[in-house]
Design a protein around this motif. Sequence first.
Motif, short mmCIF file in Angstrom:
data_model
loop_
_atom_site.label_atom_id
_atom_site.label_comp_id
_atom_site.label_asym_id
_atom_site.label_seq_id
_atom_site.Cartn_x
_atom_site.Cartn_y
_atom_site.Cartn_z
N ASP A 21 17.33 -14.85 -52.71
CA ASP A 21 18.76 -15.96 -52.93
C ASP A 21 18.88 -16.93 -51.92
OD1 ASP A 21 21.65 -16.46 -53.74
OD2 ASP A 21 22.24 -15.86 -52.09
N GLU A 22 18.97 -17.91 -52.06
CA GLU A 22 18.29 -19.08 -50.86
C GLU A 22 19.78 -19.17 -50.34
OE1 GLU A 22 19.17 -23.34 -52.85
OE2 GLU A 22 17.68 -23.65 -51.39
N GLU A 23 21.11 -18.88 -50.95
CA GLU A 23 22.56 -19.12 -49.83
C GLU A 23 22.04 -17.49 -48.57
OE1 GLU A 23 25.49 -18.96 -52.84
OE2 GLU A 23 27.32 -18.75 -50.77
N THR A 24 21.98 -17.23 -49.53
CA THR A 24 22.72 -15.57 -48.01
C THR A 24 21.35 -15.72 -47.25
OG1 THR A 24 21.42 -14.54 -50.04
CG2 THR A 24 23.84 -14.35 -49.55
N LEU A 25 20.05 -15.74 -47.85
CA LEU A 25 18.90 -15.39 -47.42
C LEU A 25 18.15 -16.54 -46.64
CD1 LEU A 25 17.11 -12.28 -48.95
CD2 LEU A 25 18.35 -12.51 -47.27
N GLY A 26 18.44 -17.59 -47.28
CA GLY A 26 17.89 -18.87 -46.89
C GLY A 26 16.97 -18.93 -44.82
N GLN A 27 18.15 -19.27 -44.32
CA GLN A 27 18.07 -19.36 -42.89
C GLN A 27 17.08 -18.05 -42.73
OE1 GLN A 27 18.66 -21.59 -41.69
NE2 GLN A 27 17.73 -21.56 -39.91
N ALA A 28 17.61 -16.83 -42.51
CA ALA A 28 16.61 -16.15 -42.62
C ALA A 28 15.36 -15.63 -42.59
CB ALA A 28 17.19 -14.69 -42.28
N THR A 29 14.88 -16.35 -43.93
CA THR A 29 13.26 -16.47 -43.99
C THR A 29 12.59 -17.90 -43.13
OG1 THR A 29 14.78 -15.62 -46.78
CG2 THR A 29 12.36 -16.81 -46.35
N ILE A 30 13.63 -18.82 -42.73
CA ILE A 30 13.05 -19.80 -42.56
C ILE A 30 12.37 -18.61 -41.31
CG2 ILE A 30 13.39 -22.05 -41.34
CD1 ILE A 30 15.21 -22.39 -43.62
N GLN A 31 13.26 -18.93 -40.78
CA GLN A 31 13.12 -18.21 -39.44
C GLN A 31 11.66 -17.10 -39.01
OE1 GLN A 31 16.70 -17.70 -37.23
NE2 GLN A 31 17.60 -19.29 -37.01
N ASN A 32 11.93 -15.65 -39.94
CA ASN A 32 10.99 -15.37 -40.26
C ASN A 32 9.18 -15.43 -40.59
OD1 ASN A 32 10.93 -11.65 -42.02
ND2 ASN A 32 9.65 -12.72 -41.11
N LEU A 33 9.92 -16.73 -40.93
CA LEU A 33 7.71 -17.11 -41.14
C LEU A 33 7.90 -18.10 -40.05
CD1 LEU A 33 9.03 -18.70 -44.92
CD2 LEU A 33 7.20 -16.88 -44.36
N SER A 80 18.24 -20.83 -55.54
CA SER A 80 19.29 -21.57 -55.63
C SER A 80 20.51 -20.68 -56.86
CB SER A 80 19.34 -23.38 -55.57
OG SER A 80 18.85 -23.05 -56.93
N GLY A 81 21.50 -21.57 -56.67
CA GLY A 81 22.53 -20.89 -57.86
C GLY A 81 22.25 -20.82 -59.24
N THR A 82 21.46 -22.81 -59.31
CA THR A 82 21.25 -22.63 -61.14
C THR A 82 20.37 -21.36 -61.74
OG1 THR A 82 20.54 -24.53 -59.45
CG2 THR A 82 19.63 -25.12 -62.11
N TYR A 83 18.82 -20.81 -60.74
CA TYR A 83 18.45 -19.80 -61.50
C TYR A 83 18.63 -18.59 -61.04
CZ TYR A 83 15.20 -24.08 -61.03
OH TYR A 83 14.92 -25.48 -61.45
N LYS A 84 19.56 -18.57 -60.51
CA LYS A 84 20.07 -17.28 -60.51
C LYS A 84 20.19 -16.25 -62.27
CE LYS A 84 23.39 -15.23 -56.53
NZ LYS A 84 24.96 -16.17 -56.05
#
Lengths: 251, 251
Positions: B167-179, B194-198
């Motif tokens: 999920d982009e909204e909740t996990l976007g930042q953590a994923t970017i930093q993790n990578l 994103s919300g469109t594809y939920k």
Amino acid sequence: MQRLREALVLVFLAICSKAVNSMPFWWPSDTADAPGYCLSWRLAVEANNIRAWRTVPTQCSRHVEAYMIAGQYQRDLTLIVDTISTYVDTITLSDDGLDAWILDVDDTCISNLFYYRGKRYGCEPFDPLGFRAWALQGGCPAIPDVLRLFNKLVERGFKVFLVTGRDEETLGQATIQNLENQGFLGYQRLILRSGTYKGLSAITYKSEIRKQLVGEGYRIWGNVGDQWSDVQGDYAGNRTFKLPNPMYFIP
Amino acid sequence: MQRLREALVLVFLAICSKAVNSMPFWWPSDTADAPGYCLSWRLAVEANNIRAWRTVPTQCSRHVEAYMIAGQYQRDLTLIVDTISTYVDTITLSDDGLDAWILDVDDTCISNLFYYRGKRYGCEPFDPLGFRAWALQGGCPAIPDVLRLFNKLVERGFKVFLVTGRDEETLGQATIQNLENQGFLGYQRLILRSGTYKGLSAITYKSEIRKQLVGEGYRIWGNVGDQWSDVQGDYAGNRTFKLPNPMYFIP
């Protein structure tokens, strides 16, 4: 002395027991050189990651032999056919007679294992003349799990189409008799490769055949083969199933 | 007495050697109950014959654990990445900057093995809140073979798209930093859900994303994921590769 001997016998038995319990029973003792690699190679083949391979890697000769004859191939087949059978039970057939199922022939309905034993289980390259001579004998045994599936499909009212890349002109008669001898009775049609399709890849040829069936109105509920080229391409079917075959690759 | 002891020590060593040589070294001693079945189950999962499974069969808990941590998973990954690397070497890139490659994120670029260790390697059902808490920590380690592939792709000039169902909204930042922490630097775009594809299945969502990329003019040369839903559907890519994952299934 007696006590020492008894103690050592106990150690001996403990080791034997441990060794027997921790060994997969189908594992041959002489593949210790590369068991990890050969397991990886076979998995990569079955998951369609390694493609267009010509022969089994030489160092995996004994691994593939053990896999094919010592029980694991049989267990893999049984689990897949059980899975297919569960899926078949979920299908509601209509009464228009157009519910169809596709089975490949070689190493799906009938087995070439005896032939490939003479080719070091795929370590030798494909030998078209040798294979034709083998197929002309019409002596391929049924694969029991697939025969069980075939009978279930026919009994449930599916129109079963056997679709094979075997050449119609030279191998048609032998194949018909081989299938009959082995108990494959009641299929809708056996489709062999006619002149029109000579030289095409299996994916293209089989896609074309399936397109014609769909054009006739058939609904392809399932499609089972031992090659990825059986179950890829157009009109592949509602569900596809890839049976194991680490002995050869057909594009 | 001394001679007997020596003889027995020799027997002992011979047995040990025999046992060690004939055991796959990654095989745990306590799966003797069902090693054949669990091998069959895992193969059927990796060949996409068994689908939509919710948990690893309980009797395969130790088998999957041993597979994941005792070396065979690692060997399987290495062979597949070597195969991909050989394919990459055959590609001639054009100079329009539109040669693309798609990588999934979870258990493709970065590993959730530590998380799944706490879930008995998939014997427990998926726990969305637990997984989100884990992912928010941003502590997933890189999968070294895939990082090696990633760096090769970037160096050769491919535009690498990381496409994930996270999920982009909740996990976007953590994923970017993790990578970033794990060395995945230089990719073209990280695409999260994103919300469109939920609510869409992974196949539908990822097909839609790939359709957009192809619409932008990109040629998808390769597509790598640990789920069949990463590599099936529309615009799947010129070649697809399925990495092993016997711990969970995403439809």
